[in-house]
Design an enzyme around this catalytic site. Structure first.
Site, PDB file in Angstrom:
ATOM      1  N   CYS A  45     127.224  60.003  65.678  1.00 21.78           N
ATOM      2  CA  CYS A  45     126.957  58.962  66.688  1.00 21.78           C
ATOM      3  C   CYS A  45     126.416  59.549  67.990  1.00 21.78           C
ATOM      4  O   CYS A  45     125.827  58.836  68.802  1.00 21.78           O
ATOM      5  CB  CYS A  45     128.216  58.156  66.970  1.00 21.78           C
ATOM      6  SG  CYS A  45     128.892  57.404  65.489  1.00 21.78           S
TER       7      CYS A  45
ATOM      8  N   HIS B 281     127.241  54.231  73.418  1.00 21.07           N
ATOM      9  CA  HIS B 281     127.253  54.078  71.964  1.00 21.07           C
ATOM     10  C   HIS B 281     128.078  52.836  71.630  1.00 21.07           C
ATOM     11  O   HIS B 281     129.158  52.625  72.198  1.00 21.07           O
ATOM     12  CB  HIS B 281     127.878  55.323  71.333  1.00 21.07           C
ATOM     13  CG  HIS B 281     128.185  55.166  69.886  1.00 21.07           C
ATOM     14  ND1 HIS B 281     127.281  54.641  69.000  1.00 21.07           N
ATOM     15  CD2 HIS B 281     129.309  55.435  69.175  1.00 21.07           C
ATOM     16  CE1 HIS B 281     127.827  54.608  67.795  1.00 21.07           C
ATOM     17  NE2 HIS B 281     129.061  55.083  67.884  1.00 21.07           N
TER      18      HIS B 281
ATOM     19  N   ASN C 225     128.260  48.998  64.526  1.00 22.09           N
ATOM     20  CA  ASN C 225     128.082  50.417  64.863  1.00 22.09           C
ATOM     21  C   ASN C 225     126.967  50.993  63.990  1.00 22.09           C
ATOM     22  O   ASN C 225     127.119  51.119  62.781  1.00 22.09           O
ATOM     23  CB  ASN C 225     129.400  51.162  64.606  1.00 22.09           C
ATOM     24  CG  ASN C 225     129.335  52.626  64.985  1.00 22.09           C
ATOM     25  OD1 ASN C 225     128.256  53.168  65.198  1.00 22.09           O
ATOM     26  ND2 ASN C 225     130.485  53.260  65.058  1.00 22.09           N
TER      27      ASN C 225
HETATM   28  N1  ACO Z   1     140.735  42.888  58.085  1.00 24.06           N
HETATM   29  C1  ACO Z   1     142.004  42.445  58.190  1.00 24.06           C
HETATM   30  N2  ACO Z   1     143.046  43.275  58.362  1.00 24.06           N
HETATM   31  C2  ACO Z   1     142.801  44.580  58.447  1.00 24.06           C
HETATM   32  C3  ACO Z   1     141.491  45.103  58.352  1.00 24.06           C
HETATM   33  C4  ACO Z   1     140.441  44.190  58.150  1.00 24.06           C
HETATM   34  N3  ACO Z   1     139.145  44.575  58.071  1.00 24.06           N
HETATM   35  N4  ACO Z   1     141.558  46.438  58.468  1.00 24.06           N
HETATM   36  C5  ACO Z   1     142.844  46.762  58.646  1.00 24.06           C
HETATM   37  N5  ACO Z   1     143.592  45.643  58.634  1.00 24.06           N
HETATM   38  C6  ACO Z   1     145.026  45.538  58.809  1.00 24.06           C
HETATM   39  C7  ACO Z   1     145.765  46.764  58.351  1.00 24.06           C
HETATM   40  O1  ACO Z   1     145.996  46.725  56.966  1.00 24.06           O
HETATM   41  C8  ACO Z   1     147.027  46.701  59.154  1.00 24.06           C
HETATM   42  O2  ACO Z   1     147.886  45.770  58.557  1.00 24.06           O
HETATM   43  P1  ACO Z   1     149.480  46.062  58.491  1.00 24.06           P
HETATM   44  O3  ACO Z   1     149.918  46.143  59.924  1.00 24.06           O
HETATM   45  O4  ACO Z   1     149.994  44.884  57.755  1.00 24.06           O
HETATM   46  O5  ACO Z   1     149.600  47.370  57.780  1.00 24.06           O
HETATM   47  C9  ACO Z   1     146.556  46.094  60.466  1.00 24.06           C
HETATM   48  O6  ACO Z   1     145.298  45.431  60.196  1.00 24.06           O
HETATM   49  C10 ACO Z   1     146.360  47.108  61.557  1.00 24.06           C
HETATM   50  O7  ACO Z   1     145.642  48.195  60.996  1.00 24.06           O
HETATM   51  P2  ACO Z   1     145.235  49.416  61.865  1.00 24.06           P
HETATM   52  O8  ACO Z   1     144.423  50.380  61.071  1.00 24.06           O
HETATM   53  O9  ACO Z   1     146.457  49.924  62.558  1.00 24.06           O
HETATM   54  O10 ACO Z   1     144.280  48.688  62.889  1.00 24.06           O
HETATM   55  P3  ACO Z   1     143.937  49.082  64.365  1.00 24.06           P
HETATM   56  O11 ACO Z   1     144.514  48.094  65.271  1.00 24.06           O
HETATM   57  O12 ACO Z   1     144.137  50.548  64.636  1.00 24.06           O
HETATM   58  O13 ACO Z   1     142.392  48.828  64.344  1.00 24.06           O
HETATM   59  C11 ACO Z   1     140.297  49.962  64.161  1.00 24.06           C
HETATM   60  C12 ACO Z   1     141.562  49.564  63.445  1.00 24.06           C
HETATM   61  C13 ACO Z   1     139.521  48.700  64.545  1.00 24.06           C
HETATM   62  C14 ACO Z   1     139.438  50.811  63.253  1.00 24.06           C
HETATM   63  C15 ACO Z   1     140.715  50.729  65.440  1.00 24.06           C
HETATM   64  O14 ACO Z   1     141.533  51.827  65.120  1.00 24.06           O
HETATM   65  C16 ACO Z   1     139.550  51.215  66.192  1.00 24.06           C
HETATM   66  O15 ACO Z   1     138.882  50.433  66.839  1.00 24.06           O
HETATM   67  N6  ACO Z   1     139.265  52.533  66.172  1.00 24.06           N
HETATM   68  C17 ACO Z   1     138.101  53.082  66.799  1.00 24.06           C
HETATM   69  C18 ACO Z   1     137.288  53.602  65.750  1.00 24.06           C
HETATM   70  C19 ACO Z   1     135.864  53.186  65.823  1.00 24.06           C
HETATM   71  O16 ACO Z   1     135.425  52.401  66.623  1.00 24.06           O
HETATM   72  N7  ACO Z   1     135.125  53.790  64.948  1.00 24.06           N
HETATM   73  C20 ACO Z   1     133.765  53.570  64.866  1.00 24.06           C
HETATM   74  C21 ACO Z   1     133.126  54.779  64.280  1.00 24.06           C
HETATM   75  S1  ACO Z   1     133.359  56.140  65.251  1.00 24.06           S
HETATM   76  C22 ACO Z   1     132.387  56.034  66.494  1.00 24.06           C
HETATM   77  O17 ACO Z   1     131.322  55.544  66.393  1.00 24.06           O
HETATM   78  C23 ACO Z   1     132.874  56.546  67.782  1.00 24.06           C
END
Ligand code: ACO
Length: 350
Positions: free
Chosen positions: A140, A277, A307
């Site tokens: 990225c 980004h 993204n």
């Molecule tokens: N739809 C519905 N529910 C979902 C989904 C989905 N697509 N994905 C995960 N869940 C559920 C999980 O199963 C979990 O359920 P549970 O509590 O019953 O176990 C719950 O949602 C929370 O899951 P987490 O993985 O803890 O979700 P989190 O709140 O951390 O959000 C996310 C995940 C959005 C990926 C977050 O960590 C984030 O924004 N990270 C940043 C990463 C990013 O932006 N990456 C992009 C690429 S890297 C870059 O470009 C910099």
């Protein structure tokens, strides 16, 4: 124009190269953004579309990431196809022709082939004459790494005009079983034409003012593809530790902006546009808060593009220019973090 050849087959404009050396006393070459362009594949996939295929919802994706929809390339449409279309638009915007280009860098993690570089396919598609063309892998942050390298080629007088392209077909390596990751990504390409401009004859001071790059391989385990030619012999699928990526992104993107403003000795309050980004709206908002930048100074396209990795900054920049927000003479800061982890920033007067 007088040309000589630096090594095999790379024409260098002699007057331009002399200017870079400052032989007439004062001239310095500035690297300016001469043109910007982008391309998004036709197929728009909404969150609702994804919810028909995997266990997710529009509400979950929007509230966690800010994403509403993304574009997916067609079967058979490659990163170089997307890149070439974005590059044509950037060339048109710059008022230049393919024959003017001496350097092409494509930042991508989804090359057409393991080798040769996607950049040479772009060169062929555009009809750019023999010159320098290569790919760059910094995920990225790739676009910012490529801008920095092109800036060095330009200010040292090796090339006058460069195409810097971020192009990704991320849809080709998403794991549809991993719902926390696959909903975040899209396909697209963005491009800039960077040109050398004599600081003495320029109508107004503009161009790249400062750049900053860094990576930390100890954090590679948080965001990577679990395959490769020399390890598994496969392309692999995207693997991400979302929480760690989130934490590092907020910290390092903000630090990177502090770095470039300090290097250029400008106040953060002079920034007209923050073009980050587009990974996640919550990352963008947290960075803007740390940097004390109003949200209306931030270009956001994540809702429409998702993204797109190395393509996201030039795609956002192009959107901001096309809708009339980003204007010539304004002070812009680009910043990104991605797989590596690798991060960086660029401060530029557009
Ligand atoms: N739809 C519905 N529910 C979902 C989904 C989905 N697509 N994905 C995960 N869940 C559920 C999980 O199963 C979990 O359920 P549970 O509590 O019953 O176990 C719950 O949602 C929370 O899951 P987490 O993985 O803890 O979700 P989190 O709140 O951390 O959000 C996310 C995940 C959005 C990926 C977050 O960590 C984030 O924004 N990270 C940043 C990463 C990013 O932006 N990456 C992009 C690429 S890297 C870059 O470009 C910099």
């Amino acid at each position: 124009m007088q040309y000589h050849y630096a090594g095999k087959g790379t024409p260098v404009n002699v007057e331009y190269a002399d200017m870079a050396k400052g032989e007439n006393g004062m001239s310095i070459i500035e690297t300016v953004i001469a043109g910007v362009g982008s391309y998004l594949p036709e197929n728009v996939v909404t969150n609702q579309d994804l919810a028909k295929k995997i266990d997710t919802s529009d509400e979950w994706i929007r509230s966690r990431s800010g994403i509403g929809e993304r574009h997916f390339a067609a079967d058979g449409e490659t990163s170089s196809d997307l890149a070439a279309k974005a590059a044509w638009n950037a060339l048109d915007h710059a008022g230049l022709k393919p024959r003017d280009i001496g350097l092409i860098i494509v930042a991508t993690v989804t090359p057409d082939k393991t080798f040769p570089a996607t950049a040479v396919y772009v060169q062929e598609k555009l009809g750019v004459p023999p010159g320098i063309a290569f790919d760059l892998s910094a995920a990225c942050a790739g676009f910012l790494y490529a801008v920095n390298i092109a800036h060095d080629f330009i200010r040292t007088g090796q090339v006058e005009h460069a195409l810097v392209i971020g192009a990704e077909k991320l849809s080709c390596f998403l794991d549809w079983e991993d719902r926390a990751t696959c909903v975040l990504f899209g396909d697209g390409a963005g491009a800039v034409v960077l040109s050398g401009e004599d600081s003495q004859t320029a109508r107004e001071p503009r161009g790249i003012l400062a750049t900053y790059l860094s990576s930390d391989g100890r954090l590679a385990k948080h965001l990577y593809a679990d395959g490769g030619p020399s390890s598994t012999g496969t392309v692999g699928l995207v693997r991400m530790n979302g929480k760690e990526v989130f934490r590092n992104a907020v910290e390092q993107i903000s630090n990177a902006v502090f770095e470039v403003t300090e290097r250029a000795k400008v106040s953060r309050h002079e920034i007209d546009w923050f073009v980050p980004h587009q990974a996640n709206i919550r990352i963008i908002q947290s960075c803007a808060k740390k940097l004390e930048l109003d949200e209306d100074k931030v270009v956001v396209t994540i809702d429409k593009h998702a993204n797109t990795s190395s393509a996201s900054i030039p795609l956002a920049l192009d959107a901001g220019i096309k809708d009339g927000r980003v204007k010539r003479g304004e002070l812009l800061v680009f910043a990104a973090l991605g797989g590596g982890l690798a991060w960086g920033s660029t401060l530029v007067r557009y």
